[in-house]
Each structure stands twice: as C-alpha cells, then as structure tokens.
Design a protein around this motif. Structure first.
Motif, PDB file in Angstrom:
ATOM      1  N   HIS A  57       0.818  -1.220   0.000  1.00  0.00           N
ATOM      2  CA  HIS A  57       0.000   0.000   0.000  1.00  0.00           C
ATOM      3  C   HIS A  57       0.846   1.262   0.000  1.00  0.00           C
ATOM      4  O   HIS A  57       2.036   1.229   0.294  1.00  0.00           O
ATOM      5  N   HIS A 102      -5.831  -2.069   2.837  1.00  0.00           N
ATOM      6  CA  HIS A 102      -5.730  -0.884   1.987  1.00  0.00           C
ATOM      7  C   HIS A 102      -4.770  -1.057   0.812  1.00  0.00           C
ATOM      8  O   HIS A 102      -3.819  -1.833   0.865  1.00  0.00           O
ATOM      9  N   HIS A 145       4.224   6.949   3.258  1.00  0.00           N
ATOM     10  CA  HIS A 145       5.070   5.749   3.127  1.00  0.00           C
ATOM     11  C   HIS A 145       4.554   4.799   2.067  1.00  0.00           C
ATOM     12  O   HIS A 145       3.423   4.909   1.608  1.00  0.00           O
ATOM     13  N   TYR A 168       8.669   0.763  10.553  1.00  0.00           N
ATOM     14  CA  TYR A 168       8.900   1.886   9.637  1.00  0.00           C
ATOM     15  C   TYR A 168      10.384   2.217   9.597  1.00  0.00           C
ATOM     16  O   TYR A 168      11.020   2.393  10.648  1.00  0.00           O
ATOM     17  N   GLU A 201       7.421   1.055   4.879  1.00  0.00           N
ATOM     18  CA  GLU A 201       6.873   0.225   5.947  1.00  0.00           C
ATOM     19  C   GLU A 201       7.059  -1.238   5.571  1.00  0.00           C
ATOM     20  O   GLU A 201       6.819  -1.624   4.427  1.00  0.00           O
TER      21      GLU A 201
HETATM   22 FE   LIG Z   1       1.019   1.590   6.232  1.00  0.00          FE
END
Ligand SMILES: [Fe+2]
Length: 326
Positions: free
Chosen positions: A151, A197, A211, A254, A264
């Motif tokens: 994502h 997502h 990110h 992260y 990420e």
């Molecule tokens: Fe994320």
C-alpha cells in the motif's frame, strides 16, 4: 458516520496499487538499502535508474529508483483490469477536468498520467511486462524477504475530500479515524485488492507520500531486518516499531531510505473482499489506534514525508492532534 457509501460499480475497475518512482540523490547508496539490505530484486538497471520487484511479483517493477537532484516521489502507479478500463479511467479523469497525458513507459503498455483533485501525481496502466515467477527460488530470499508491494499512505490536507474522490472510483474504506470533536475524518484506509488498503490518507500538510509498504512473510522477518540494519550501519534509518497496529491489525516496522523516503515493512492484515464489509471506526485519541500495544509514534512520523513532484503543498485546516511520543 463520516464515511461515504461504497461505490460498488465505479466508472472503471482498478485492480490494485502497482508501483512508485523515487527520485534519489545517490543511486549506489539507495541500491545498498533496497537491494542489499531489504532484499528487493533488480529487474533492470543502468547508470541512472534501477527497477526493482519483490519476490512474489510477476510484473516488471514495483519500485523505480531514479538518480535525481531532488529526493521526491513521482507518480503513484495503479493497474486497471484491461485496456477498455484504462480508456474509461482516462475519460473519467478528463471529465473531472483533471490533466490526462498519455506517456511511454519502459516495460509498460499504454499508460496515462493524471492527478487526483488534491494534486497527487498518478499513473494508470493495464499491462506491464511479465517476468518468470521467482517465489520458489529460495536462494534469492535475502534481507526482509519482501513478497509484494502492499500500500501507499499519503498526507492529505483534507481527508474527507480525498476519501470522497477515491470512493467514487471504487476504493472502499475498511477502517477510519474520526476526530470526535469535529466529526471529520482524520485518516482513512481504502482498498481495491481485498486487503485493508491499497491507499490510505492521513491528515497533514499535503499532498505528500507518507510511506510505501511491502508485505513480508512473518513478523520474524522484521526482527531479522532490525538485527541486520542495526549492525550494518543503518541504525539511524530505523524510525518506528516493531509493533502491531490497532488499525489493520498488521505487524509493522517503519524505516527511512537514504533520502528519507519512508518504507513500511508490513504483514498479517486481514481479508476485506466482502462488498458489505462494515468499516471500523477509531477515535483519534484511542491509544491503541496506532499501536495495539499502546506505544505512540514519534513526532517525525506525523510531520515528515516525501514531496510529490510538481504538487503544491497545502496545510490541513483540521488541527486535531494525535497522541505523539514524548
Ligand atoms: Fe502503512
């Protein structure tokens, strides 16, 4: 509820997010990060450009690194279902008076560039060159063993408006954060491919790329990456985590690349294909929202992101603040 009713029959069918190009100032240093440390596979490279894919990906690239004076993010790439949907997508953006220009992209078929209403540069295509599968070539698995791009997350100066637009083109909200005081969206997670997502929005000065996430097999791969980074000169590039998110329930880390682009490492979210899946609401002040175990994110996580090429920045008018680590 501030989330719009999902549009199950959008004007065109987007399959998933696909790829992003980063402007990087030192290509060799970026190669050391993405290839030697994370374990992404080089599919083509020359003196100025490196194309990368993760181990499950059959498409030619999910990250392009291009030598540049500016550390910036270029277009976010999305794959649509077929050429007919690509034409419908171009017509949709043109119908909204958004810029549409057809471009030639190496290793991709017909491709057009556009922007969403907040100015995020976008690239849509239907066909990318296919490469032989390598997911069972276990000798290639290095670093964090990245399997696939998962994502993008973007800072948005108005998450309500961003969600309204992307919902219209079929990106369904799975989880969202509401500012209880104003009743407005502070963040939202939207998908096409059936995970939590493909594209998320976070309140803040934008548009900026917050990110890009890669899916890995297990949380243990994240621990291995932390051991590797902390003993090979990348300690300062570890930003937040490891941990488990409240939102998405995924295990995360992260890290920052040599230009500050945030990556990420992500695994174990859940399936969201049901068209009547109810979005999950989180309150901005819930301490388990960011991290299920309660640890808040550092200030950099809320303030720093990659600028998009050619996008004018706008400050958010929603001033509600999340919980920030002291
Ligand atoms: Fe994320």
């Amino acid at each position: 509820m501030p989330v719009p009713t999902p549009n199950l029959y959008p004007a065109f069918n987007t399959v998933r997010l696909s790829h992003v190009e980063f402007g990087v100032r030192d290509l060799a240093r970026s190669r050391a990060f993405y290839v030697d440390t994370l374990g992404l596979q080089v599919t083509d490279e020359d003196a100025n450009t490196i194309y990368l894919r993760a181990l499950e990906e059959r498409g030619h690239h999910s990250i392009i690194l291009r030598k540049s004076d500016r550390a910036e993010a270029k277009e976010l790439g999305f794959k649509v279902y077929d050429e007919e949907n690509l034409d419908r997508a171009a017509a949709f953006f043109a119908g909204k008076d958004l810029p549409v220009s057809w471009v030639k992209r190496p290793y991709q078929g017909r491709t057009f560039l556009t922007r969403d209403p907040q100015g995020i540069p976008l690239e849509f295509y239907a066909k990318m060159d296919r490469l032989p599968p390598i997911h069972q070539q276990y000798s290639l698995y290095k670093g964090v063993k990245p399997l696939r791009i998962d994502h993008f997350n973007c800072f948005s100066p108005n998450v309500d408006e961003a969600v309204a637009f992307w919902n219209e083109i079929g990106f369904r909200v799975t989880e969202y954060t509401e500012d209880a005081e104003s009743g407005r969206l502070w963040a939202a997670w939207t998908h096409r491919k059936g995970g939590v997502h493909d594209l998320a929005f976070t309140n803040g000065t934008g548009p900026r790329l917050h990110h890009t996430a890669f899916w890995v097999p297990t949380p243990l791969n994240i621990i291995d990456l932390l051991d590797l980074m902390s003993t090979t000169g990348w300690l300062a590039n570890i930003e937040r985590g490891p941990g488990r998110h409240g939102i998405s329930n995924a295990f995360f880390l992260y890290i920052r690349d040599p230009d500050g682009h945030r990556i990420e490492i992500y695994c174990s979210d859940y399936q969201t294909v049901d068209p009547d899946l109810e979005p999950i609401r989180w309150d901005l002040k819930d301490p388990q929202r960011q991290t299920l175990w309660g640890a808040p994110a550092p200030r950099s996580w809320f303030e720093e992101g990659s600028v998009f090429a050619g996008a004018a920045l706008k400050e958010s008018d929603l001033k509600a603040t999340p919980i920030v680590a002291p």
